[in-house]
Design an enzyme around this catalytic site. Structure first.
Site, PDB file in Angstrom:
ATOM      1  N   GLU A   1       8.699  10.087  -8.500  1.00 21.09           N
ATOM      2  CA  GLU A   1       9.424  10.484  -7.281  1.00 21.09           C
ATOM      3  C   GLU A   1      10.430   9.422  -6.869  1.00 21.09           C
ATOM      4  O   GLU A   1      11.483   9.749  -6.326  1.00 21.09           O
ATOM      5  CB  GLU A   1       8.443  10.670  -6.120  1.00 21.09           C
ATOM      6  CG  GLU A   1       7.544  11.872  -6.239  1.00 21.09           C
ATOM      7  CD  GLU A   1       6.454  11.863  -5.172  1.00 21.09           C
ATOM      8  OE1 GLU A   1       6.578  11.132  -4.177  1.00 21.09           O
ATOM      9  OE2 GLU A   1       5.473  12.588  -5.364  1.00 21.09           O
ATOM     10  N   VAL A   2      10.073   8.165  -7.057  1.00 22.73           N
ATOM     11  CA  VAL A   2      10.949   7.064  -6.630  1.00 22.73           C
ATOM     12  C   VAL A   2      11.443   6.354  -7.889  1.00 22.73           C
ATOM     13  O   VAL A   2      10.642   5.843  -8.687  1.00 22.73           O
ATOM     14  CB  VAL A   2      10.203   6.089  -5.692  1.00 22.73           C
ATOM     15  CG1 VAL A   2      11.139   4.953  -5.278  1.00 22.73           C
ATOM     16  CG2 VAL A   2       9.668   6.814  -4.457  1.00 22.73           C
TER      17      VAL A   2
ATOM     18  N   HIS B   1       7.598   1.129 -10.927  1.00 24.35           N
ATOM     19  CA  HIS B   1       6.423   0.658 -10.198  1.00 24.35           C
ATOM     20  C   HIS B   1       5.160   1.071 -10.909  1.00 24.35           C
ATOM     21  O   HIS B   1       5.115   2.083 -11.613  1.00 24.35           O
ATOM     22  CB  HIS B   1       6.420   1.199  -8.761  1.00 24.35           C
ATOM     23  CG  HIS B   1       6.554   2.692  -8.679  1.00 24.35           C
ATOM     24  ND1 HIS B   1       7.766   3.341  -8.807  1.00 24.35           N
ATOM     25  CD2 HIS B   1       5.625   3.661  -8.502  1.00 24.35           C
ATOM     26  CE1 HIS B   1       7.575   4.640  -8.691  1.00 24.35           C
ATOM     27  NE2 HIS B   1       6.279   4.863  -8.517  1.00 24.35           N
TER      28      HIS B   1
ATOM     29  N   ARG C   1       0.840  -1.205   0.000  1.00 21.93           N
ATOM     30  CA  ARG C   1       0.000   0.000   0.000  1.00 21.93           C
ATOM     31  C   ARG C   1       0.871   1.250   0.000  1.00 21.93           C
ATOM     32  O   ARG C   1       1.889   1.308   0.704  1.00 21.93           O
ATOM     33  CB  ARG C   1      -0.926   0.020   1.220  1.00 21.93           C
ATOM     34  CG  ARG C   1      -1.989  -1.062   1.150  1.00 21.93           C
ATOM     35  CD  ARG C   1      -3.108  -0.882   2.149  1.00 21.93           C
ATOM     36  NE  ARG C   1      -3.916  -2.090   2.177  1.00 21.93           N
ATOM     37  CZ  ARG C   1      -4.869  -2.379   1.294  1.00 21.93           C
ATOM     38  NH1 ARG C   1      -5.162  -1.524   0.332  1.00 21.93           N
ATOM     39  NH2 ARG C   1      -5.548  -3.514   1.372  1.00 21.93           N
ATOM     40  N   ASP C   2       0.438   2.226  -0.798  1.00 20.25           N
ATOM     41  CA  ASP C   2       1.136   3.510  -0.855  1.00 20.25           C
ATOM     42  C   ASP C   2       1.020   4.205   0.506  1.00 20.25           C
ATOM     43  O   ASP C   2      -0.047   4.225   1.122  1.00 20.25           O
ATOM     44  CB  ASP C   2       0.528   4.381  -1.962  1.00 20.25           C
ATOM     45  CG  ASP C   2       1.427   5.532  -2.337  1.00 20.25           C
ATOM     46  OD1 ASP C   2       1.917   5.566  -3.472  1.00 20.25           O
ATOM     47  OD2 ASP C   2       1.639   6.436  -1.483  1.00 20.25           O
ATOM     48  N   ILE C   3       2.105   4.790   0.956  1.00 16.85           N
ATOM     49  CA  ILE C   3       2.134   5.442   2.269  1.00 16.85           C
ATOM     50  C   ILE C   3       1.265   6.704   2.292  1.00 16.85           C
ATOM     51  O   ILE C   3       0.824   7.140   3.355  1.00 16.85           O
ATOM     52  CB  ILE C   3       3.597   5.774   2.664  1.00 16.85           C
ATOM     53  CG1 ILE C   3       3.743   5.925   4.160  1.00 16.85           C
ATOM     54  CG2 ILE C   3       4.118   6.996   1.931  1.00 16.85           C
ATOM     55  CD1 ILE C   3       5.187   5.929   4.637  1.00 16.85           C
TER      56      ILE C   3
ATOM     57  N   HIS D   1       1.182   2.074 -10.211  1.00 15.69           N
ATOM     58  CA  HIS D   1       0.181   2.462  -9.223  1.00 15.69           C
ATOM     59  C   HIS D   1      -1.140   1.786  -9.595  1.00 15.69           C
ATOM     60  O   HIS D   1      -1.564   1.859 -10.760  1.00 15.69           O
ATOM     61  CB  HIS D   1      -0.077   3.971  -9.259  1.00 15.69           C
ATOM     62  CG  HIS D   1       1.082   4.824  -8.837  1.00 15.69           C
ATOM     63  ND1 HIS D   1       1.135   5.474  -7.627  1.00 15.69           N
ATOM     64  CD2 HIS D   1       2.238   5.150  -9.482  1.00 15.69           C
ATOM     65  CE1 HIS D   1       2.261   6.165  -7.538  1.00 15.69           C
ATOM     66  NE2 HIS D   1       2.950   5.988  -8.656  1.00 15.69           N
TER      67      HIS D   1
ATOM     68  N   ASN E   1       4.587   6.283 -13.802  1.00 17.16           N
ATOM     69  CA  ASN E   1       5.168   7.606 -14.034  1.00 17.16           C
ATOM     70  C   ASN E   1       6.623   7.463 -14.465  1.00 17.16           C
ATOM     71  O   ASN E   1       7.337   6.602 -13.962  1.00 17.16           O
ATOM     72  CB  ASN E   1       5.106   8.437 -12.746  1.00 17.16           C
ATOM     73  CG  ASN E   1       3.676   8.748 -12.330  1.00 17.16           C
ATOM     74  OD1 ASN E   1       2.811   8.983 -13.173  1.00 17.16           O
ATOM     75  ND2 ASN E   1       3.414   8.740 -11.033  1.00 17.16           N
TER      76      ASN E   1
HETATM   77  P1  5GP Z   1       5.963   8.015  -8.178  1.00 15.05           P
HETATM   78  O1  5GP Z   1       5.628   9.463  -8.050  1.00 15.05           O
HETATM   79  O2  5GP Z   1       7.440   7.758  -8.142  1.00 15.05           O
HETATM   80  O3  5GP Z   1       5.276   7.348  -9.344  1.00 15.05           O
HETATM   81  O4  5GP Z   1       5.302   7.319  -6.903  1.00 15.05           O
HETATM   82  C1  5GP Z   1       5.985   7.090  -5.731  1.00 15.05           C
HETATM   83  C2  5GP Z   1       4.953   6.714  -4.682  1.00 15.05           C
HETATM   84  O5  5GP Z   1       5.631   6.086  -3.602  1.00 15.05           O
HETATM   85  C3  5GP Z   1       4.182   7.902  -4.093  1.00 15.05           C
HETATM   86  O6  5GP Z   1       2.790   7.730  -4.327  1.00 15.05           O
HETATM   87  C4  5GP Z   1       4.539   7.858  -2.601  1.00 15.05           C
HETATM   88  O7  5GP Z   1       3.451   8.189  -1.772  1.00 15.05           O
HETATM   89  C5  5GP Z   1       5.008   6.423  -2.396  1.00 15.05           C
HETATM   90  N1  5GP Z   1       5.997   6.258  -1.359  1.00 15.05           N
HETATM   91  C6  5GP Z   1       7.135   7.006  -1.188  1.00 15.05           C
HETATM   92  N2  5GP Z   1       7.842   6.548  -0.134  1.00 15.05           N
HETATM   93  C7  5GP Z   1       7.145   5.478   0.359  1.00 15.05           C
HETATM   94  C8  5GP Z   1       7.386   4.591   1.457  1.00 15.05           C
HETATM   95  O8  5GP Z   1       8.369   4.683   2.189  1.00 15.05           O
HETATM   96  N3  5GP Z   1       6.465   3.616   1.657  1.00 15.05           N
HETATM   97  C9  5GP Z   1       5.352   3.469   0.865  1.00 15.05           C
HETATM   98  N4  5GP Z   1       4.512   2.468   1.159  1.00 15.05           N
HETATM   99  N5  5GP Z   1       5.103   4.303  -0.183  1.00 15.05           N
HETATM  100  C10 5GP Z   1       5.989   5.291  -0.425  1.00 15.05           C
END
Ligand code: 5GP
Length: 115
Positions: free
Chosen positions: A96-97, A101, A30-32, A103, A88
């Protein structure tokens, strides 16, 4: 070699996350910071930084993202009403990461794709 990130640590269970599924290719948790009632991230276990970096060797893991998404959508009870799958890429994509991945978002009407 790409730099390790928070998702690598979640995959190895070195930091906590609500993990719903894990196998040899992908991990789902689950997303945080959920943007919908169901917001799950399905990540490749191997570190692929972005969608630009995928190769033919990754096709099994990339296919698994979809089969696991369908399985979890069913478990979450959002398969009939529907959901959105998003990957993304880089800055304009809002990544962001830097660990590939997908979503899985659902549980409410999500509106238009681009605001
Ligand atoms: P991006 O913007 O890279 O596609 O999505 C990264 C997602 O990772 C974001 O929705 C963010 O809330 C989630 N996220 C970032 N750090 C963590 C974490 O430590 N744990 C979890 N479960 N989700 C995270």
């Amino acid at each position: 070699m790409a730099e390790e990130n928070i998702f690598s640590k979640i995959i190895r269970r070195e930091i906590p996350a609500d993990i719903l599924y894990q196998d040899d290719l992908v991990t789902a948790f689950r997303d945080i910071s959920p943007k919908a009632p169901s917001h799950i991230l399905i990540v490749t276990n191997v570190l692929i930084p972005t969608a630009n970096d995928v190769t033919a060797d990754d096709e099994a893991a990339l296919g698994r993202l979809f089969t696991v998404a369908a399985k979890i959508a069913l478990q979450e009870g959002i398969d009939e009403e529907g959901y959105r799958l998003i990957v993304n890429c880089n800055r304009h994509g809002g990544q962001e990461v830097y660990h590939l991945h997908m979503h899985l978002l659902g549980g409410k009407p999500l509106g238009p794709l681009v605001a």
